[in-house]
Design an enzyme around this catalytic site. Sequence first.
Site, PDB file in Angstrom:
ATOM      1  N   LYS A   1     -11.029 -11.910 -11.576  1.00 21.82           N
ATOM      2  CA  LYS A   1     -10.990 -12.355 -10.177  1.00 21.82           C
ATOM      3  C   LYS A   1     -10.022 -11.511  -9.345  1.00 21.82           C
ATOM      4  O   LYS A   1     -10.368 -11.031  -8.268  1.00 21.82           O
ATOM      5  CB  LYS A   1     -10.590 -13.827 -10.127  1.00 21.82           C
TER       6      LYS A   1
ATOM      7  N   GLY B   1      -3.851   0.677 -14.532  1.00 21.30           N
ATOM      8  CA  GLY B   1      -3.771  -0.021 -13.245  1.00 21.30           C
ATOM      9  C   GLY B   1      -5.028   0.161 -12.429  1.00 21.30           C
ATOM     10  O   GLY B   1      -5.847   1.011 -12.726  1.00 21.30           O
TER      11      GLY B   1
ATOM     12  N   GLU C   1      -4.954   1.573  -6.882  1.00 23.34           N
ATOM     13  CA  GLU C   1      -5.214   2.721  -6.018  1.00 23.34           C
ATOM     14  C   GLU C   1      -6.577   3.358  -6.209  1.00 23.34           C
ATOM     15  O   GLU C   1      -7.197   3.828  -5.256  1.00 23.34           O
ATOM     16  CB  GLU C   1      -4.084   3.743  -6.197  1.00 23.34           C
TER      17      GLU C   1
ATOM     18  N   GLY D   1       0.686  -8.741  -3.950  1.00 22.86           N
ATOM     19  CA  GLY D   1      -0.563  -9.359  -3.526  1.00 22.86           C
ATOM     20  C   GLY D   1      -1.686  -9.135  -4.531  1.00 22.86           C
ATOM     21  O   GLY D   1      -2.734  -9.756  -4.453  1.00 22.86           O
TER      22      GLY D   1
ATOM     23  N   PHE E   1       0.822  -1.221   0.000  1.00 22.37           N
ATOM     24  CA  PHE E   1       0.000   0.000   0.000  1.00 22.37           C
ATOM     25  C   PHE E   1       0.848   1.260   0.000  1.00 22.37           C
ATOM     26  O   PHE E   1       0.359   2.337   0.313  1.00 22.37           O
ATOM     27  CB  PHE E   1      -0.980  -0.003   1.168  1.00 22.37           C
TER      28      PHE E   1
ATOM     29  N   ILE F   1      -9.706  -5.242 -18.437  1.00 24.18           N
ATOM     30  CA  ILE F   1      -9.508  -6.062 -17.246  1.00 24.18           C
ATOM     31  C   ILE F   1      -8.799  -7.346 -17.663  1.00 24.18           C
ATOM     32  O   ILE F   1      -9.295  -8.096 -18.516  1.00 24.18           O
ATOM     33  CB  ILE F   1     -10.856  -6.373 -16.572  1.00 24.18           C
TER      34      ILE F   1
HETATM   35 MO1  MOS Z   1       1.340   3.068  -3.991  1.00 25.66          MO
HETATM   36  S1  MOS Z   1       0.762   4.271  -2.458  1.00 25.66           S
HETATM   37  O1  MOS Z   1       1.995   4.136  -5.135  1.00 25.66           O
HETATM   38  O2  MOS Z   1       2.243   1.809  -3.365  1.00 25.66           O
END
Ligand code: MOS
Length: 773
Positions: free
Chosen positions: A666, A737, A740, A500, A273, A662
């Site tokens: 999943k 992506g 985020e 992950g 994260f 996509i």
């Molecule tokens: Mo992210 S907050 O750019 O790992």
Amino acid sequence: MEPRSYAVLALPRFAGRPVLTERNLTQKATFGAVKTARVGATVSRKDGHLKVTGQARYAADHLLPHVAHAVAIESTVAKGRVAGIDSSRAEQAPGFIGILHRGNAPQLHRPANDFMSASKAGEIRVVFEDDRVYYAGQYVALVIAETLEQARYAAERVRVSYDTEEPLVDTDDAMSTIFAPAEFFGEKLTMKRGEPAAAYASAAVTVEANYTTPIEHHNPMEPSASIAEWNGDELTLYETTQWVAGAKATVAQTLGIPPDKIHIVSPFIGGGFGCKGFVWGHSILAAIAARHVGRPVKLNLTRKQMFSACGHRSETRQTVRLGATPEGRLVAIEHHALVQTSPVDDFIEPCGATTRFLYSCPNVAVSHRAVRVNIATPTAMRAPGENTGLFALESALDELAYKLGIDPIDLRILNHAETNEQIRKPWSSNYLKDCYAVGAERFGWRRRDPRPGSMRDGDLLVGWGMATATYPGFRSPGAAKVRILRDGSLEIVSATQDMGGGTYTTLAQIVADVTGVSIDRIRPALGDSTLPPAPVSGGSMTTASVLPAAKQAARHAVAQLVELAASTPGFPFQGTSRDLQAAQGRVFAAGTPPESGVPFEDVLALANRASVEGEGATAPGAEREKYAFQSFGAQFVEVKIDPAIARLRVSRVVSVFDVGTIINFKTARSQGYSGVIMGIGMALTEHTVYDHRDGSIITSNLADYAIPVNADVPSIDINFIDKPDPVIDADGLGARGLGEITITGVAPALANAVYHATGKRIRDLPITPDKLL
Ligand code: MOS
């Protein structure tokens, strides 16, 4: 405030092709049956079995013979200097091997701190650089012993004395340190377009409000850890990092050794994260400790240490001013943020970044200021800037919608930005209106009575809120190799990393797609700095950066094999290279069915070759100059509130994202779940509390820092528009992506739902029960 009468909802109907949702999944899922795991299919994780059976080796799990254990000693005061370190009692402790501190540590060097050259440290001050203490939790010493228990015991016996000064812990106390930072990763933090102040002053309808978000910590499941092993002058670091290339360059510069002497290994990461994006002090400590004691050293951070050792999201204080015509057209947007950074480095949460262009408006001003508090340096945490900034902007838009008496979706559509007005470029693709329409339809938004407190479920107040989600479509150079092996299996390797999100799986899918070989027979290897270079798994750019390279590498490998088939004596197709094709794991003559062809393994056997290898290296190009790359989405939240006891439950969330193609429904849906859940935590519970007297962290554990548990998580409906970004990559993959964007918009949608339920506008996160009473 009592809303005015409402315009009739003019929500657009969604008339496009079906979006990717649970309901219409079956058509995509059929690809799974033929086991080629086509792009867009639902594919279980390649690494799932390893993870659930405990075979996946995270940083601290690597078994090295003769490893010693280190425990870091952190400052218990937040400001002052280290007056003395008495290790005499520790040295008597059983198993004690050594201690490192400023007095005996080797000379370290500040890295270049340049993101583009992969030398960005989490905190630019190197460990033990001076005898000053800048924040509670700062490393002051490291004890090494035979076992973890012995290291912990010895560390407890080290006496550190301090000359203590009064720390600045709260923003209010630190106003004397205020400054205006210039940039965030090359983006200017101050901008003005048109005449926002004048436009605001003369606007028919205005909203001005202050919003605050607290310090938050990433709290991945896996705490950070490093195992360092020297072999002569070569260092292997088993790391937990979102950026093996960055770790290699940054550690090399900090230690003052050539990067080719460093090997970073990070095959599995238990979430990041953002807190594992850059190199933090523990990695350097492990490296110098291993050299100091002449054997491998393992340093595993405690959960408590995770609250000071690898960054956090800054507190933000934001002021938003919106001016609109009576019809709801925005004529002025101002967004001013005050954030925190540390005394030793600058990380500026760019709250206003998105405000520059998310809506169409001729008069816009954005600014950021920061204060230096005696708290460790903040860092990127899932959608830094967008996430906090959208809480303010999207709450303010909801306030404006009520003042205008316009539906919140209608207000957003009315002010839809047809282009990026900040950089004056067209979007590469933009299906934001479709996100609103699909979300509204699935959520049932048309049935919403907008009057606060008007909707009930028995004794419970029901609130429906929505907000826009957005995040840039970043992309960086990436490289990969694909090998076709003698047994017909394939390898795909790249120095990217899977934190992950599913990168092992999506890379294997791409290779399966190109070669027609079953995904079961494709082995990805990632997270190793010796592999072809790839960017940070940050900024949500792994998929867009690495998958095109993997696709190219797979094509190249197949071309090599076709070439081999054409040039191998005795091969049925010898001399006919132009007419050979490859599909379904076979080489075949054009115009004949692929099943009639020669399997890859037979081509290699006939040619007496162990393997062929294809390389791929791709990079963003001129399209970056022509287009604005941005992902969009819409978040819809339903809350139910028991007014008698101020109990708030999230009962439903519908999310729709426009993130291009996509690759794997999943794993993409899981990213959606995780972002929404993290957003619920942000909205309702997460808040790192510091003792304002001494700067110590009060909530540095998972009992006091509450992240959502299963009981807090409602039904979450994740949907994707699933239309390719036509220009993001030359190969037509079209994926941006989605790590985020999934968290953005959740907190304001939830706060807007709370207003709808209760008439209470909560502008200060988290929305704890006391604020609802
Ligand atoms: Mo992210 S907050 O750019 O790992």
